[in-house]
Design a protein around this motif. Sequence first.
Motif, PDB file in Angstrom:
ATOM      1  N   VAL A   1       0.871  -1.141  -0.059  1.00  0.00           N
ATOM      2  CA  VAL A   1       0.137  -0.041   0.004  1.00  0.00           C
ATOM      3  C   VAL A   1       0.839   1.282   0.045  1.00  0.00           C
ATOM      4  O   VAL A   1       1.841   1.454   0.925  1.00  0.00           O
ATOM      5  CB  VAL A   1      -0.834   0.088   1.008  1.00  0.00           C
ATOM      6  CG1 VAL A   1      -1.957   1.427   1.371  1.00  0.00           C
ATOM      7  CG2 VAL A   1      -1.887  -1.181   1.130  1.00  0.00           C
ATOM      8  N   ASP A   2       0.748   2.035  -1.022  1.00  0.00           N
ATOM      9  CA  ASP A   2       1.497   3.298  -1.137  1.00  0.00           C
ATOM     10  C   ASP A   2       1.086   4.208  -0.363  1.00  0.00           C
ATOM     11  O   ASP A   2      -0.081   5.161  -1.241  1.00  0.00           O
ATOM     12  CB  ASP A   2       1.876   3.469  -2.585  1.00  0.00           C
ATOM     13  CG  ASP A   2       2.875   4.697  -2.917  1.00  0.00           C
ATOM     14  OD1 ASP A   2       3.246   5.317  -2.082  1.00  0.00           O
ATOM     15  OD2 ASP A   2       3.355   4.659  -4.039  1.00  0.00           O
ATOM     16  N   LEU A   3       1.531   4.979   0.547  1.00  0.00           N
ATOM     17  CA  LEU A   3       0.580   6.152   1.158  1.00  0.00           C
ATOM     18  C   LEU A   3       0.632   7.335   0.520  1.00  0.00           C
ATOM     19  O   LEU A   3      -0.223   8.108   0.512  1.00  0.00           O
ATOM     20  CB  LEU A   3       1.471   6.120   2.681  1.00  0.00           C
ATOM     21  CG  LEU A   3       0.562   6.994   3.911  1.00  0.00           C
ATOM     22  CD1 LEU A   3      -0.931   6.416   3.971  1.00  0.00           C
ATOM     23  CD2 LEU A   3       1.249   7.201   4.875  1.00  0.00           C
ATOM     24  N   ALA A   4       1.988   7.396   0.068  1.00  0.00           N
ATOM     25  CA  ALA A   4       2.254   8.739  -0.978  1.00  0.00           C
ATOM     26  C   ALA A   4       0.959   8.803  -2.106  1.00  0.00           C
ATOM     27  O   ALA A   4       0.641   9.860  -2.528  1.00  0.00           O
ATOM     28  CB  ALA A   4       3.467   8.800  -1.477  1.00  0.00           C
ATOM     29  N   ALA A   5       0.751   7.586  -2.598  1.00  0.00           N
ATOM     30  CA  ALA A   5      -0.043   7.504  -3.893  1.00  0.00           C
ATOM     31  C   ALA A   5      -1.484   7.846  -3.272  1.00  0.00           C
ATOM     32  O   ALA A   5      -2.294   8.324  -3.990  1.00  0.00           O
ATOM     33  CB  ALA A   5       0.082   6.004  -4.472  1.00  0.00           C
TER      34      ALA A   5
END
Length: 276
Positions: free
Chosen positions: A195-199
């Motif tokens: 899971v990409d928090l920045a994305a």
Amino acid sequence: MLLNTGLVVVQLVVGFGFGSLALIGDALHNVGDVLGLALGWAAERLALRPASRRFTYGYRRSTQFASLANGALVLAAGGVVVVEGVQRLGRPAAIQPEPVAWAALAGLVINLASARLFGHGHQHDLNRRAAVLHLLTDAAVSAAVLLSALLIQLTGWSRLDALAAIGVGLAVLWSGWGLLLESGALLLDAVPRGVDLAAIEAALLSLEGVERVHHLHVWSMSTSAVALTAHLQRDPARLADRELLRQARHRLQQLGVGHTTLQLETDEEDPGGEQC
């Protein structure tokens, strides 16, 4: 699971009967596989139970505890094999490689078949990935035991069995440690792997009218379900709230987040002080 249980019995009988520590280590790790598969199956069944007034999120986190227990079992099995392998180096024993090789080949085939059956769709479920990791590392163990038995047959050097056991045990320790770290991180509500928090933040900021994202939290409700809470500061004149929420949830689902709680605010509202 029945196949793996039968394999444990065969490998223990052949290992003790024909003097192969590497094969006994393979059997011990298979015991961990059987227990791990049982834990994983039980946790998945428990996770399907509906939420209650006390357990308002349901029992989904039981799969995280199962993956943590699996990691501990892998570590324990690896430690036993390494210690026994080091001791065997100092007092090598005679080994009959042919039955050991057949038992190791059976272990390789059964573990690969079990991993294929149990591992369908395991990439997004840590509990299933833990069980598949058990099976694949055991298949690697069986392959190493098979190779060492064949080399002993060719060279007559019985210490190869102990060396194979040590190498396999170290590989098992490494995989178990990684699994423990990841399971522990999820229990501490870390952002799940993949899971990409920045994305996620960028996707929310790209929505029409959204000016700021804060109090953003992402965690795992189980080994396969991801949850999010966030405050969105937006211009209410740009897009209706219902449509904004619909678009936000759609974007988040595309990023692997299925359970969302969003609070909408205007720039005139106090965002609540420090981020929590």
